[in-house]
Design a protein around this motif. Structure first.
Motif, PDB file in Angstrom:
ATOM      1  N   GLY A 135     -19.528 -26.400 -44.630  1.00  0.00           N
ATOM      2  CA  GLY A 135     -18.177 -25.802 -44.606  1.00  0.00           C
ATOM      3  C   GLY A 135     -17.266 -24.360 -44.348  1.00  0.00           C
ATOM      4  N   LEU A 136     -18.304 -23.804 -43.083  1.00  0.00           N
ATOM      5  CA  LEU A 136     -17.709 -22.746 -41.965  1.00  0.00           C
ATOM      6  C   LEU A 136     -17.313 -23.453 -40.882  1.00  0.00           C
ATOM      7  N   ALA A 137     -15.800 -22.965 -40.657  1.00  0.00           N
ATOM      8  CA  ALA A 137     -15.757 -23.476 -39.309  1.00  0.00           C
ATOM      9  C   ALA A 137     -16.026 -22.747 -37.851  1.00  0.00           C
ATOM     10  N   VAL A 138     -16.361 -23.100 -37.007  1.00  0.00           N
ATOM     11  CA  VAL A 138     -16.667 -22.513 -35.644  1.00  0.00           C
ATOM     12  C   VAL A 138     -15.945 -22.120 -34.980  1.00  0.00           C
ATOM     13  N   ALA A 139     -15.781 -20.900 -35.410  1.00  0.00           N
ATOM     14  CA  ALA A 139     -14.902 -19.599 -34.358  1.00  0.00           C
ATOM     15  C   ALA A 139     -14.705 -19.867 -32.532  1.00  0.00           C
ATOM     16  N   LYS A 140     -16.072 -19.641 -32.248  1.00  0.00           N
ATOM     17  CA  LYS A 140     -16.373 -19.572 -30.270  1.00  0.00           C
ATOM     18  C   LYS A 140     -18.266 -20.160 -30.620  1.00  0.00           C
ATOM     19  N   SER A 141     -18.595 -20.761 -29.379  1.00  0.00           N
ATOM     20  CA  SER A 141     -19.558 -21.258 -29.490  1.00  0.00           C
ATOM     21  C   SER A 141     -20.050 -21.287 -27.758  1.00  0.00           C
ATOM     22  N   VAL A 142     -21.439 -20.949 -28.084  1.00  0.00           N
ATOM     23  CA  VAL A 142     -21.441 -20.433 -26.353  1.00  0.00           C
ATOM     24  C   VAL A 142     -23.068 -20.986 -26.596  1.00  0.00           C
ATOM     25  N   ALA A 143     -22.930 -22.444 -25.556  1.00  0.00           N
ATOM     26  CA  ALA A 143     -24.241 -23.401 -25.246  1.00  0.00           C
ATOM     27  C   ALA A 143     -25.145 -23.467 -26.036  1.00  0.00           C
ATOM     28  N   ARG A 144     -26.423 -22.532 -26.235  1.00  0.00           N
ATOM     29  CA  ARG A 144     -27.450 -22.804 -27.619  1.00  0.00           C
ATOM     30  C   ARG A 144     -27.180 -21.490 -27.412  1.00  0.00           C
ATOM     31  N   MET A 145     -27.158 -20.387 -27.439  1.00  0.00           N
ATOM     32  CA  MET A 145     -26.822 -19.016 -27.370  1.00  0.00           C
ATOM     33  C   MET A 145     -26.076 -18.469 -28.439  1.00  0.00           C
ATOM     34  N   TYR A 146     -25.172 -18.841 -28.971  1.00  0.00           N
ATOM     35  CA  TYR A 146     -24.397 -18.073 -30.180  1.00  0.00           C
ATOM     36  C   TYR A 146     -23.094 -18.923 -30.609  1.00  0.00           C
ATOM     37  N   VAL A 147     -23.469 -18.859 -31.550  1.00  0.00           N
ATOM     38  CA  VAL A 147     -22.283 -19.273 -32.350  1.00  0.00           C
ATOM     39  C   VAL A 147     -21.308 -18.312 -33.700  1.00  0.00           C
ATOM     40  N   GLU A 148     -19.954 -17.874 -33.933  1.00  0.00           N
ATOM     41  CA  GLU A 148     -19.116 -17.720 -34.074  1.00  0.00           C
ATOM     42  C   GLU A 148     -18.697 -18.003 -34.945  1.00  0.00           C
ATOM     43  N   PHE A 149     -18.468 -17.608 -36.201  1.00  0.00           N
ATOM     44  CA  PHE A 149     -17.683 -18.719 -37.312  1.00  0.00           C
ATOM     45  C   PHE A 149     -16.322 -17.442 -37.891  1.00  0.00           C
ATOM     46  N   ASP A 150     -15.707 -18.626 -37.990  1.00  0.00           N
ATOM     47  CA  ASP A 150     -14.284 -18.342 -38.487  1.00  0.00           C
ATOM     48  C   ASP A 150     -14.376 -17.388 -39.675  1.00  0.00           C
ATOM     49  N   ALA A 151     -14.512 -15.802 -39.689  1.00  0.00           N
ATOM     50  CA  ALA A 151     -14.168 -15.033 -41.205  1.00  0.00           C
ATOM     51  C   ALA A 151     -13.434 -15.928 -41.857  1.00  0.00           C
ATOM     52  N   GLY A 152     -12.376 -16.120 -41.599  1.00  0.00           N
ATOM     53  CA  GLY A 152     -10.796 -15.697 -42.504  1.00  0.00           C
ATOM     54  C   GLY A 152     -10.483 -14.587 -43.264  1.00  0.00           C
ATOM     55  N   SER A 153     -10.726 -15.163 -44.465  1.00  0.00           N
ATOM     56  CA  SER A 153     -10.306 -13.358 -44.833  1.00  0.00           C
ATOM     57  C   SER A 153     -11.758 -12.726 -45.614  1.00  0.00           C
ATOM     58  N   SER A 154     -12.726 -13.267 -45.099  1.00  0.00           N
ATOM     59  CA  SER A 154     -13.915 -12.802 -45.443  1.00  0.00           C
ATOM     60  C   SER A 154     -13.778 -11.181 -45.606  1.00  0.00           C
ATOM     61  N   PRO A 155     -14.579 -10.089 -45.458  1.00  0.00           N
ATOM     62  CA  PRO A 155     -14.172  -8.807 -44.929  1.00  0.00           C
ATOM     63  C   PRO A 155     -15.567  -8.821 -43.852  1.00  0.00           C
ATOM     64  N   VAL A 156     -16.628  -9.621 -43.697  1.00  0.00           N
ATOM     65  CA  VAL A 156     -18.130 -10.249 -43.404  1.00  0.00           C
ATOM     66  C   VAL A 156     -17.858 -10.958 -42.223  1.00  0.00           C
ATOM     67  N   LYS A 157     -17.660 -11.199 -41.425  1.00  0.00           N
ATOM     68  CA  LYS A 157     -17.807 -12.235 -40.139  1.00  0.00           C
ATOM     69  C   LYS A 157     -19.429 -12.887 -39.911  1.00  0.00           C
ATOM     70  N   LEU A 158     -19.408 -13.716 -39.520  1.00  0.00           N
ATOM     71  CA  LEU A 158     -20.950 -14.414 -39.618  1.00  0.00           C
ATOM     72  C   LEU A 158     -20.955 -15.141 -38.130  1.00  0.00           C
ATOM     73  N   GLY A 159     -22.298 -14.798 -37.277  1.00  0.00           N
ATOM     74  CA  GLY A 159     -22.790 -15.413 -36.079  1.00  0.00           C
ATOM     75  C   GLY A 159     -24.038 -15.506 -36.365  1.00  0.00           C
ATOM     76  N   LEU A 160     -24.370 -16.196 -35.503  1.00  0.00           N
ATOM     77  CA  LEU A 160     -25.736 -17.000 -34.569  1.00  0.00           C
ATOM     78  C   LEU A 160     -26.008 -16.764 -33.884  1.00  0.00           C
ATOM     79  N   TYR A 161     -27.603 -15.828 -33.329  1.00  0.00           N
ATOM     80  CA  TYR A 161     -28.153 -15.762 -32.227  1.00  0.00           C
ATOM     81  C   TYR A 161     -29.161 -16.254 -32.330  1.00  0.00           C
ATOM     82  N   ARG A 162     -29.772 -16.814 -31.222  1.00  0.00           N
ATOM     83  CA  ARG A 162     -31.199 -17.140 -31.240  1.00  0.00           C
ATOM     84  C   ARG A 162     -32.185 -15.602 -31.459  1.00  0.00           C
ATOM     85  N   HIS A 163     -33.219 -16.022 -32.372  1.00  0.00           N
ATOM     86  CA  HIS A 163     -33.265 -15.622 -32.589  1.00  0.00           C
ATOM     87  C   HIS A 163     -34.537 -13.758 -31.422  1.00  0.00           C
ATOM     88  N   ARG A 164     -34.892 -14.382 -30.720  1.00  0.00           N
ATOM     89  CA  ARG A 164     -35.116 -13.369 -29.832  1.00  0.00           C
ATOM     90  C   ARG A 164     -34.313 -13.002 -29.400  1.00  0.00           C
TER      91      ARG A 164
END
Length: 208
Positions: A135-164
């Motif tokens: 149910g998370l909406a993608v706010a920004k996506s950079v190829a297969r390196m980084y994804v940022e999700f729309d935080a809405g009213s959440s006090p903490v924003k979530l992002g995904l990064y390649r582990h290394r």
């Protein structure tokens, strides 16, 4: 939509950790603490970031954290994107403090504009798809390196990064074993993501 209400850190000494986070960053209910001796070694696969308005606030927060017992992983410095540094808290959690501004506009306030949880993932496409299905909406996506999700009213924003890449950004080896030592509090039923990060239904009160 699944949103992050808080982040719970598993620590050896909750009282000491609470003192650190109150003294260093002045964090409130975004960070919760609970006692745990779950084995862990090396990089835990995530970092937490605090974004602020100007370099003076970076210096103030980093200085307070070092005085409270943090250690430096990457010294505060200017870069193409702004100004910041990376620390390891006494409980082992990696924190980045940064700003996109390169000049001060006033005295330091130590005000935190945003808190970001970055998870290191093995398969970006699979993890992105998993979280979209939650149910998370993608706010920004950079190829297969980084994804940022729309935080809405959440006090903490979530992002995904390649582990290394996340480990490199933090200034540590990507190797690590054992518990992540973190649980993500959300407004949905509990689940575990493809990289083993546990999401739990958020409680009304902080665990100390």
């Amino acid at each position: 939509m699944t949103s992050i209400a808080s982040v719970t850190l598993d620590v050896a000494d909750p009282t000491a950790a609470e003192h650190f986070y109150t003294t260093a960053f002045g964090l409130g209910t975004q960070i919760r603490l609970r006692a745990s001796d779950a084995p862990t070694d090396g990089f835990r696969g995530f970092t937490l970031s605090l974004t602020v308005s100007q370099p003076a606030d970076v210096d103030a927060l980093v200085g307070a954290a070092l005085e409270a017992g943090a250690t430096t992983l990457k010294p505060v410095a200017k870069s193409l994107w702004g100004y910041g540094g990376v620390l390891r808290a006494p409980d082992g959690t990696i924190w980045k403090v940064a700003t996109s501004a390169k000049k001060n506009t006033g005295p330091a306030t130590r005000q935190i504009n945003e808190m970001v949880l970055l998870l290191g993932v093995a398969d970006m496409a699979a993890s992105k798809r998993f979280y979209v299905d939650q149910g998370l909406a993608v706010a920004k996506s950079v190829a297969r390196m980084y994804v940022e999700f729309d935080a809405g009213s959440s006090p903490v924003k979530l992002g995904l990064y390649r582990h290394r890449a996340l480990a490199k950004d933090a200034g540590v080896s990507p190797d690590g074993t054992g518990s992540h030592r973190i649980a993500i509090g959300c407004d949905a039923a509990p689940f575990t993501d493809p990289d083993g990060f546990a999401w739990e239904t958020a409680q009304a009160e902080a665990v100390r």
